[in-house]
Design a protein around this motif. Structure first.
Motif, PDB file in Angstrom:
ATOM      1  N   UNK A 150       3.632  -0.806   1.688  1.00  0.00           N
ATOM      2  CA  UNK A 150       4.797  -0.892   1.004  1.00  0.00           C
ATOM      3  C   UNK A 150       5.176   0.150   0.303  1.00  0.00           C
ATOM      4  N   UNK A 151       5.169   1.689   1.819  1.00  0.00           N
ATOM      5  CA  UNK A 151       5.431   3.299   0.652  1.00  0.00           C
ATOM      6  C   UNK A 151       6.766   3.496   0.197  1.00  0.00           C
ATOM      7  N   UNK A 152       6.595   4.361  -1.638  1.00  0.00           N
ATOM      8  CA  UNK A 152       7.408   5.537  -1.462  1.00  0.00           C
ATOM      9  C   UNK A 152       8.891   5.557  -0.756  1.00  0.00           C
ATOM     10  N   UNK A 153       8.444   6.560   0.251  1.00  0.00           N
ATOM     11  CA  UNK A 153       9.735   6.191   1.130  1.00  0.00           C
ATOM     12  C   UNK A 153      10.877   4.554   1.208  1.00  0.00           C
ATOM     13  N   UNK A 154       9.885   3.909   1.245  1.00  0.00           N
ATOM     14  CA  UNK A 154      10.727   2.155   1.491  1.00  0.00           C
ATOM     15  C   UNK A 154      11.037   1.745   0.001  1.00  0.00           C
ATOM     16  N   UNK A 155      10.067   2.032  -0.984  1.00  0.00           N
ATOM     17  CA  UNK A 155      11.179   1.691  -2.190  1.00  0.00           C
ATOM     18  C   UNK A 155      12.260   2.296  -3.001  1.00  0.00           C
ATOM     19  N   UNK A 156      12.374   3.758  -1.794  1.00  0.00           N
ATOM     20  CA  UNK A 156      13.395   4.517  -2.097  1.00  0.00           C
ATOM     21  C   UNK A 156      14.846   4.297  -1.499  1.00  0.00           C
ATOM     22  N   UNK A 157      14.140   4.303  -0.560  1.00  0.00           N
ATOM     23  CA  UNK A 157      15.497   3.410   0.810  1.00  0.00           C
ATOM     24  C   UNK A 157      16.041   1.833   0.442  1.00  0.00           C
ATOM     25  N   UNK A 158      15.379   1.386  -0.380  1.00  0.00           N
ATOM     26  CA  UNK A 158      16.413   0.059  -1.056  1.00  0.00           C
ATOM     27  C   UNK A 158      16.821   0.165  -2.563  1.00  0.00           C
ATOM     28  N   UNK A 159      16.702   1.511  -3.170  1.00  0.00           N
ATOM     29  CA  UNK A 159      16.995   2.094  -4.502  1.00  0.00           C
ATOM     30  C   UNK A 159      18.191   2.638  -3.806  1.00  0.00           C
ATOM     31  N   UNK A 214      14.445  -6.221   2.974  1.00  0.00           N
ATOM     32  CA  UNK A 214      13.258  -7.445   2.745  1.00  0.00           C
ATOM     33  C   UNK A 214      13.010  -8.013   4.436  1.00  0.00           C
ATOM     34  N   UNK A 215      13.946  -8.434   5.349  1.00  0.00           N
ATOM     35  CA  UNK A 215      13.483  -8.753   6.678  1.00  0.00           C
ATOM     36  C   UNK A 215      13.021  -7.292   6.869  1.00  0.00           C
ATOM     37  N   UNK A 216      13.616  -6.171   6.979  1.00  0.00           N
ATOM     38  CA  UNK A 216      12.662  -4.798   8.318  1.00  0.00           C
ATOM     39  C   UNK A 216      11.337  -4.710   7.252  1.00  0.00           C
ATOM     40  N   UNK A 217      11.138  -4.956   5.505  1.00  0.00           N
ATOM     41  CA  UNK A 217       9.521  -4.824   5.620  1.00  0.00           C
ATOM     42  C   UNK A 217       9.441  -6.014   5.683  1.00  0.00           C
ATOM     43  N   UNK A 218       9.373  -7.424   6.704  1.00  0.00           N
ATOM     44  CA  UNK A 218       8.978  -8.416   6.412  1.00  0.00           C
ATOM     45  C   UNK A 218       8.306  -9.080   5.444  1.00  0.00           C
ATOM     46  N   UNK A 219       9.112  -8.962   4.111  1.00  0.00           N
ATOM     47  CA  UNK A 219       8.664  -9.221   3.282  1.00  0.00           C
ATOM     48  C   UNK A 219       9.947 -10.564   2.808  1.00  0.00           C
ATOM     49  N   UNK A 220      10.590 -11.322   3.582  1.00  0.00           N
ATOM     50  CA  UNK A 220      11.894 -12.382   3.266  1.00  0.00           C
ATOM     51  C   UNK A 220      10.516 -13.808   2.737  1.00  0.00           C
ATOM     52  N   UNK A 221      11.127 -13.460   1.574  1.00  0.00           N
ATOM     53  CA  UNK A 221      10.438 -15.322   1.294  1.00  0.00           C
ATOM     54  C   UNK A 221      11.104 -15.928   0.528  1.00  0.00           C
ATOM     55  N   UNK A 222      10.773 -17.098  -0.422  1.00  0.00           N
ATOM     56  CA  UNK A 222      11.336 -18.458  -1.069  1.00  0.00           C
ATOM     57  C   UNK A 222      11.188 -17.932  -2.713  1.00  0.00           C
ATOM     58  N   UNK A 223      10.983 -16.574  -2.839  1.00  0.00           N
ATOM     59  CA  UNK A 223      10.984 -15.757  -4.371  1.00  0.00           C
ATOM     60  C   UNK A 223      11.817 -15.332  -3.495  1.00  0.00           C
ATOM     61  N   UNK A 224      12.668 -14.308  -3.053  1.00  0.00           N
ATOM     62  CA  UNK A 224      13.757 -13.420  -2.175  1.00  0.00           C
ATOM     63  C   UNK A 224      15.341 -15.155  -2.755  1.00  0.00           C
ATOM     64  N   UNK A 225      14.900 -16.355  -2.242  1.00  0.00           N
ATOM     65  CA  UNK A 225      15.987 -17.030  -1.689  1.00  0.00           C
ATOM     66  C   UNK A 225      15.980 -17.411  -3.556  1.00  0.00           C
ATOM     67  N   UNK A 226      15.326 -18.092  -4.325  1.00  0.00           N
ATOM     68  CA  UNK A 226      15.521 -18.514  -5.351  1.00  0.00           C
ATOM     69  C   UNK A 226      16.445 -17.071  -5.813  1.00  0.00           C
ATOM     70  N   UNK A 227      15.996 -15.791  -6.167  1.00  0.00           N
ATOM     71  CA  UNK A 227      16.514 -14.860  -6.983  1.00  0.00           C
ATOM     72  C   UNK A 227      18.144 -14.521  -6.557  1.00  0.00           C
ATOM     73  N   UNK A 249       9.364  -7.006  -5.643  1.00  0.00           N
ATOM     74  CA  UNK A 249      10.193  -5.422  -5.814  1.00  0.00           C
ATOM     75  C   UNK A 249      11.634  -5.155  -5.415  1.00  0.00           C
ATOM     76  N   UNK A 250      11.141  -5.284  -3.942  1.00  0.00           N
ATOM     77  CA  UNK A 250      12.566  -5.253  -3.792  1.00  0.00           C
ATOM     78  C   UNK A 250      13.510  -5.440  -3.433  1.00  0.00           C
ATOM     79  N   UNK A 251      14.400  -6.726  -4.843  1.00  0.00           N
ATOM     80  CA  UNK A 251      15.359  -7.859  -5.262  1.00  0.00           C
ATOM     81  C   UNK A 251      15.736  -5.951  -6.866  1.00  0.00           C
ATOM     82  N   UNK A 252      14.571  -6.223  -7.554  1.00  0.00           N
ATOM     83  CA  UNK A 252      14.427  -4.894  -8.569  1.00  0.00           C
ATOM     84  C   UNK A 252      15.356  -3.792  -8.125  1.00  0.00           C
TER      85      UNK A 252
END
Length: 321
Positions: free
Chosen positions: A1-10, A71-84, A203-206
């Motif tokens: 995950x690049x800095x640009x994607x992380x910045x986009x989440x924020x 998370x869907x765009x980055x293809x990292x949607x997970x059970x961790x995201x669901x629980x959080x 990371x994306x949730x945070x």
């Protein structure tokens, strides 16, 4: 995950909050709905009576929407995201009902403590149940011992952790900008831990929550135009506890969330001392009010507590990383 994607989440969490918050504030002002200051609170807080509350709805919804699409765009949607997200939504809903009863039904007490506790415990039970179903390790790392599989007792720990820290953040939410800053620092620390562990879902949730909180702060800084309410504080505390569990860095929350621990401890000490000795240890609890009663300005208390949170989070990161 690049800095640009992380910045986009924020930026996503920030932008949605910034755009929606004026609408919510306008609604509350038009309807003349606002928070009523508690009688036992500091007298100078009476000027805050009538200030719109429930602002946590905005940054919470913004973070949830942003987390899902990024998370869907980055293809990292997970059970961790669901629980959080489950904990954020459930605890946020409990806070929403509490705030709704206070503001719209004009009942100062809102939900009873028993009703909220039942909802919080239910959340912990379901969180643990899904964890078992998905074979998430039930190991708890003990200092000087290492990870120990404690089986079903881990479920009791999860319930205690979620309930304890959701209420701890709720107790801390008493000054303009206090929780917006301390929670941003705490979620920032867990973002770094998640990045180090390459748990990009967490990371994306945070990051989306941090973006939402930054946007919220522009309206919550002194003098606050809106308060976050229980809908925000209960969700933030439960979210921190859930993330610490999913990252298997449970005990780190005692240091990363040191301000929340201090606030809770001050209330426990105050109540215990008054019941056993008939005397108070602090001028008022939670402890942020003690410093106010000692002559500190609200900004001085907030900045001091932010500094404590930042130093504690930094120390924890040094230990872990």
């Amino acid at each position: 995950m690049q800095w640009t994607e992380m910045l986009l989440a924020v930026v996503s969490g920030f932008a949605l909050t910034i755009m929606a918050m004026p609408i919510v504030i306008g609604f509350f002002r038009t309807k003349q709905l606002g928070q009523t200051t508690r009688d036992e609170g500091p007298k100078w807080h009476e000027v805050k009576t009538g200030t719109p509350t429930m602002g946590g709805i905005v940054f919470l919804v913004a973070a949830i929407i942003s987390t899902i699409w990024v998370s869907i765009w980055q293809n990292v949607f997970s059970i961790g995201i669901v629980l959080t997200l489950f904990i954020l939504i459930l605890y946020g809903l409990l806070g929403f009902l509490d705030d709704f009863i206070k503001v719209f039904k004009k009942r100062n007490l809102g939900l009873t403590s028993k009703q909220k506790l039942i909802g919080q415990i239910l959340g912990g039970v379901l969180f643990f149940g899904v964890s078992l179903y998905k074979n998430i390790p039930t190991e708890l790392a003990f200092p000087f011992v290492g990870p120990v599989n404690i089986g079903w007792f881990y479920g009791l720990f999860i319930i205690f952790w979620l309930v304890g820290f959701s209420n701890a953040v709720n107790l801390t939410d008493g000054l303009d900008g206090l929780v917006a800053g301390t929670a941003s620092i705490a979620y920032g620390a867990y973002a770094i831990i998640a990045w180090n562990q390459q748990q990009l879902d967490i990371l994306i949730v945070c990051l989306t929550i941090i973006g939402g909180l930054i946007g919220f702060f522009f309206f919550n800084k002194k003098p606050a135009k809106i308060f976050m309410g229980d809908v925000g504080s209960l969700a933030l505390g439960g979210g921190l506890a859930a993330i610490s569990i999913l990252l298997h860095q449970e005990w780190s929350l005692l240091l990363i969330g040191l301000v929340f621990v201090m606030e809770t401890a001050s209330v426990m000490i105050q109540v215990t001392s008054f019941k056993l000795r008939g005397k108070r240890v602090f001028k008022m609890s939670p402890i942020h009010h003690h410093f106010e009663m000692s002559g500190w300005s609200e900004w001085r208390v907030v900045l001091t507590f932010w500094s404590i949170g930042l130093l504690a989070a930094g120390a924890c990161l040094l230990i872990i990383l």
